[in-house]
Write a protein that holds these residues in place. Structure first.
Motif, PDB file in Angstrom:
ATOM      1  N   ARG A  10     -33.645  79.857 -60.573  1.00  0.00           N
ATOM      2  CA  ARG A  10     -32.964  79.842 -62.113  1.00  0.00           C
ATOM      3  C   ARG A  10     -32.649  78.349 -62.505  1.00  0.00           C
ATOM      4  O   ARG A  10     -32.200  78.099 -63.444  1.00  0.00           O
ATOM      5  N   ARG A  11     -33.051  77.389 -61.658  1.00  0.00           N
ATOM      6  CA  ARG A  11     -32.980  76.027 -61.939  1.00  0.00           C
ATOM      7  C   ARG A  11     -34.243  75.718 -63.122  1.00  0.00           C
ATOM      8  O   ARG A  11     -35.303  75.833 -62.541  1.00  0.00           O
ATOM      9  N   PRO A  12     -33.607  75.016 -64.174  1.00  0.00           N
ATOM     10  CA  PRO A  12     -34.833  74.834 -65.387  1.00  0.00           C
ATOM     11  C   PRO A  12     -35.632  73.778 -64.798  1.00  0.00           C
ATOM     12  O   PRO A  12     -36.802  73.906 -65.214  1.00  0.00           O
ATOM     13  N   TRP A  13     -35.091  72.786 -64.208  1.00  0.00           N
ATOM     14  CA  TRP A  13     -35.892  71.716 -63.587  1.00  0.00           C
ATOM     15  C   TRP A  13     -37.056  72.201 -62.790  1.00  0.00           C
ATOM     16  O   TRP A  13     -38.032  71.455 -62.641  1.00  0.00           O
ATOM     17  N   LEU A  14     -36.822  73.156 -61.976  1.00  0.00           N
ATOM     18  CA  LEU A  14     -38.085  73.798 -61.192  1.00  0.00           C
ATOM     19  C   LEU A  14     -39.196  74.150 -61.994  1.00  0.00           C
ATOM     20  O   LEU A  14     -40.507  73.680 -61.770  1.00  0.00           O
ATOM     21  N   TRP A  15     -38.922  74.983 -63.243  1.00  0.00           N
ATOM     22  CA  TRP A  15     -40.213  75.388 -63.945  1.00  0.00           C
ATOM     23  C   TRP A  15     -40.714  74.103 -64.864  1.00  0.00           C
ATOM     24  O   TRP A  15     -41.882  74.291 -65.088  1.00  0.00           O
ATOM     25  N   LEU A  16     -39.731  73.227 -65.279  1.00  0.00           N
ATOM     26  CA  LEU A  16     -40.140  72.343 -66.021  1.00  0.00           C
ATOM     27  C   LEU A  16     -41.003  71.263 -65.250  1.00  0.00           C
ATOM     28  O   LEU A  16     -42.191  70.887 -65.626  1.00  0.00           O
ATOM     29  N   GLY A  17     -40.695  71.050 -63.956  1.00  0.00           N
ATOM     30  CA  GLY A  17     -41.512  70.146 -63.148  1.00  0.00           C
ATOM     31  C   GLY A  17     -43.032  70.914 -62.779  1.00  0.00           C
ATOM     32  O   GLY A  17     -43.952  70.450 -62.813  1.00  0.00           O
ATOM     33  N   SER A  18     -42.973  72.292 -62.824  1.00  0.00           N
ATOM     34  CA  SER A  18     -44.077  73.041 -62.687  1.00  0.00           C
ATOM     35  C   SER A  18     -45.055  72.890 -63.931  1.00  0.00           C
ATOM     36  O   SER A  18     -46.362  72.478 -63.751  1.00  0.00           O
ATOM     37  N   ALA A  19     -44.349  72.781 -65.122  1.00  0.00           N
ATOM     38  CA  ALA A  19     -45.211  72.719 -66.206  1.00  0.00           C
ATOM     39  C   ALA A  19     -45.652  70.980 -66.502  1.00  0.00           C
ATOM     40  O   ALA A  19     -46.905  71.044 -66.932  1.00  0.00           O
ATOM     41  N   LEU A  20     -44.971  70.201 -66.205  1.00  0.00           N
ATOM     42  CA  LEU A  20     -45.279  68.918 -66.132  1.00  0.00           C
ATOM     43  C   LEU A  20     -46.411  68.501 -65.285  1.00  0.00           C
ATOM     44  O   LEU A  20     -47.381  67.864 -65.777  1.00  0.00           O
ATOM     45  N   CYS A  21     -46.412  68.984 -64.103  1.00  0.00           N
ATOM     46  CA  CYS A  21     -47.532  69.104 -63.042  1.00  0.00           C
ATOM     47  C   CYS A  21     -48.857  69.595 -63.591  1.00  0.00           C
ATOM     48  O   CYS A  21     -49.698  68.842 -63.504  1.00  0.00           O
ATOM     49  N   ALA A  22     -48.599  70.599 -64.103  1.00  0.00           N
ATOM     50  CA  ALA A  22     -49.859  71.242 -64.836  1.00  0.00           C
ATOM     51  C   ALA A  22     -50.522  70.335 -66.013  1.00  0.00           C
ATOM     52  O   ALA A  22     -51.569  70.198 -66.147  1.00  0.00           O
ATOM     53  N   LEU A  23     -49.536  70.063 -66.969  1.00  0.00           N
ATOM     54  CA  LEU A  23     -49.856  69.301 -67.835  1.00  0.00           C
ATOM     55  C   LEU A  23     -50.500  67.885 -67.483  1.00  0.00           C
ATOM     56  O   LEU A  23     -51.319  67.462 -68.311  1.00  0.00           O
ATOM     57  N   LEU A  24     -49.892  67.255 -66.522  1.00  0.00           N
ATOM     58  CA  LEU A  24     -50.346  66.097 -66.150  1.00  0.00           C
ATOM     59  C   LEU A  24     -51.906  66.022 -65.392  1.00  0.00           C
ATOM     60  O   LEU A  24     -52.835  65.312 -66.044  1.00  0.00           O
ATOM     61  N   VAL A  25     -51.893  67.153 -64.656  1.00  0.00           N
ATOM     62  CA  VAL A  25     -53.273  67.277 -64.071  1.00  0.00           C
ATOM     63  C   VAL A  25     -54.180  67.654 -65.039  1.00  0.00           C
ATOM     64  O   VAL A  25     -55.497  67.022 -65.211  1.00  0.00           O
ATOM     65  N   ALA A  26     -54.011  68.501 -66.036  1.00  0.00           N
ATOM     66  CA  ALA A  26     -54.796  69.061 -67.045  1.00  0.00           C
ATOM     67  C   ALA A  26     -55.247  67.817 -67.820  1.00  0.00           C
ATOM     68  O   ALA A  26     -56.290  67.622 -68.337  1.00  0.00           O
ATOM     69  N   GLY A  27     -54.160  67.129 -68.422  1.00  0.00           N
ATOM     70  CA  GLY A  27     -54.436  65.985 -68.957  1.00  0.00           C
ATOM     71  C   GLY A  27     -55.254  64.897 -68.443  1.00  0.00           C
ATOM     72  O   GLY A  27     -56.086  64.396 -69.364  1.00  0.00           O
ATOM     73  N   LEU A  28     -55.247  64.670 -67.393  1.00  0.00           N
ATOM     74  CA  LEU A  28     -56.104  63.578 -66.737  1.00  0.00           C
ATOM     75  C   LEU A  28     -57.560  64.196 -66.622  1.00  0.00           C
ATOM     76  O   LEU A  28     -58.408  63.494 -66.602  1.00  0.00           O
ATOM     77  N   VAL A  29     -57.790  65.640 -66.218  1.00  0.00           N
ATOM     78  CA  VAL A  29     -58.948  66.004 -66.223  1.00  0.00           C
ATOM     79  C   VAL A  29     -59.794  66.120 -67.638  1.00  0.00           C
ATOM     80  O   VAL A  29     -60.934  65.774 -67.848  1.00  0.00           O
ATOM     81  N   GLY A  30     -58.851  66.162 -68.634  1.00  0.00           N
ATOM     82  CA  GLY A  30     -59.288  66.111 -69.965  1.00  0.00           C
ATOM     83  C   GLY A  30     -59.824  64.943 -70.143  1.00  0.00           C
ATOM     84  O   GLY A  30     -60.927  64.693 -71.192  1.00  0.00           O
ATOM     85  N   VAL A  31     -58.866  63.752 -69.839  1.00  0.00           N
ATOM     86  CA  VAL A  31     -59.587  62.336 -70.146  1.00  0.00           C
ATOM     87  C   VAL A  31     -61.121  62.229 -69.544  1.00  0.00           C
ATOM     88  O   VAL A  31     -61.669  61.499 -70.109  1.00  0.00           O
ATOM     89  N   LEU A  32     -60.968  62.601 -68.315  1.00  0.00           N
ATOM     90  CA  LEU A  32     -62.139  62.311 -67.668  1.00  0.00           C
ATOM     91  C   LEU A  32     -63.477  63.322 -68.522  1.00  0.00           C
ATOM     92  O   LEU A  32     -64.543  62.660 -68.584  1.00  0.00           O
ATOM     93  N   ILE A  33     -63.029  64.410 -68.940  1.00  0.00           N
ATOM     94  CA  ILE A  33     -64.247  65.055 -69.560  1.00  0.00           C
ATOM     95  C   ILE A  33     -64.664  64.509 -71.030  1.00  0.00           C
ATOM     96  O   ILE A  33     -65.719  64.235 -71.376  1.00  0.00           O
ATOM     97  N   CYS A  34     -63.593  63.927 -71.776  1.00  0.00           N
ATOM     98  CA  CYS A  34     -63.878  63.029 -72.877  1.00  0.00           C
ATOM     99  C   CYS A  34     -64.521  61.923 -72.594  1.00  0.00           C
ATOM    100  O   CYS A  34     -65.581  61.829 -73.366  1.00  0.00           O
ATOM    101  N   MET A  35     -64.259  61.126 -71.599  1.00  0.00           N
ATOM    102  CA  MET A  35     -64.919  60.188 -71.361  1.00  0.00           C
ATOM    103  C   MET A  35     -66.472  60.129 -70.898  1.00  0.00           C
ATOM    104  O   MET A  35     -67.459  59.537 -71.295  1.00  0.00           O
ATOM    105  N   ALA A  36     -66.702  61.254 -70.178  1.00  0.00           N
ATOM    106  CA  ALA A  36     -68.179  61.746 -69.796  1.00  0.00           C
ATOM    107  C   ALA A  36     -68.870  62.323 -70.990  1.00  0.00           C
ATOM    108  O   ALA A  36     -69.918  61.836 -71.079  1.00  0.00           O
TER     109      ALA A  36
END
Length: 230
Positions: A10-36
């Motif tokens: 029930r901790r909000p930070w647990l799911w917020l941390g999960s969302a931040l983790c996913a967004l960070l990885v997806a964002g970095l992968v997106g940067v690699l795709i755009c550069m390529a």
């Protein structure tokens, strides 16, 4: 144990941390795709290189988030209060399970987004259950590794550097020690994910990674039961 787990999820930070983790990885992968794409370097093997980079990022980010799941509350004194309420073993176990559960969600999300990005790139690759499983398993392993190390280190600032460093250790080994790197956790986890993503069983790598995780988690749990929480 059940009450401690329900309190954790029930901790909000647990799911917020999960969302931040996913967004960070997806964002970095997106940067690699755009550069390529900008450099017109999307060769036939580009999806393999990108997937390996994405899973490496997934392992590292999930490990850092896993360590923060322990160290952030420990620094604020929240974990001490949870121990007084639920006792040590249930508090530690519940936080560990909820952290891995949140990481599983983040890994599955990144795996699906990775497939969607391939569909958007003229169907260069697509969503496959095996790729999603590879990202999900990598995230779970990383979060478990990070949580165990974070509980041993306890310092949020130190774990921010120590946890990622533990995952790049094989790259820092000297040439004579290269034959040892294949038995280290990061290499075993990466090898398992690489094979699972293309539907090739890698039982040896999986068992090796699990042994590392069981040993490190057992040591962290034992230390948590014995050490002073002050």
């Amino acid at each position: 144990m059940v009450s401690a787990f329900l309190s954790d999820v029930r901790r909000p930070w647990l799911w917020l941390g999960s969302a931040l983790c996913a967004l960070l990885v997806a964002g970095l992968v997106g940067v690699l795709i755009c550069m390529a794409r900008l450099e017109s370097q999307t060769s036939p093997g580009f999806d393999l290189v990108l997937r390996q980079a994405g899973m490496s990022l997934m392992l590292t980010v999930a490990a850092v988030m896993g360590s923060f799941s322990f160290t952030s509350d420990y620094r604020a004194g929240c974990f001490t209060r949870r121990v007084l309420l639920f006792q040590r073993a249930p508090a530690f176990t519940a936080r560990l399970v909820s952290t891995v559960l949140a990481a599983l969600l983040a890994g599955a999300t990144v795996g699906v987004l990775f497939g969607v990005s391939g569909e958007l790139m003229d169907s260069a690759w697509g969503i496959t259950p095996h790729a999603v499983l590879a990202f999900t398993g990598t995230a779970a392993m990383g979060s478990l590794w990070g949580f165990a190390l974070g509980s041993l280190i306890r310092s949020q600032m130190v774990s921010l550097f120590a946890v990622p460093l533990s995952l790049v250790l094989p790259d820092l080994l000297s040439a004579p020690s290269r034959n040892v790197e294949q038995f280290l956790f990061p290499v075993l986890a990466a090898d398992w994910a690489d094979h699972v993503a293309i539907h090739i069983p890698a039982t040896g790598s999986f068992l090796g990674a699990m042994i590392w995780l069981v040993v490190v988690t057992a040591v962290a749990f034992g230390m948590f039961l014995k050490r002073d929480l002050a």
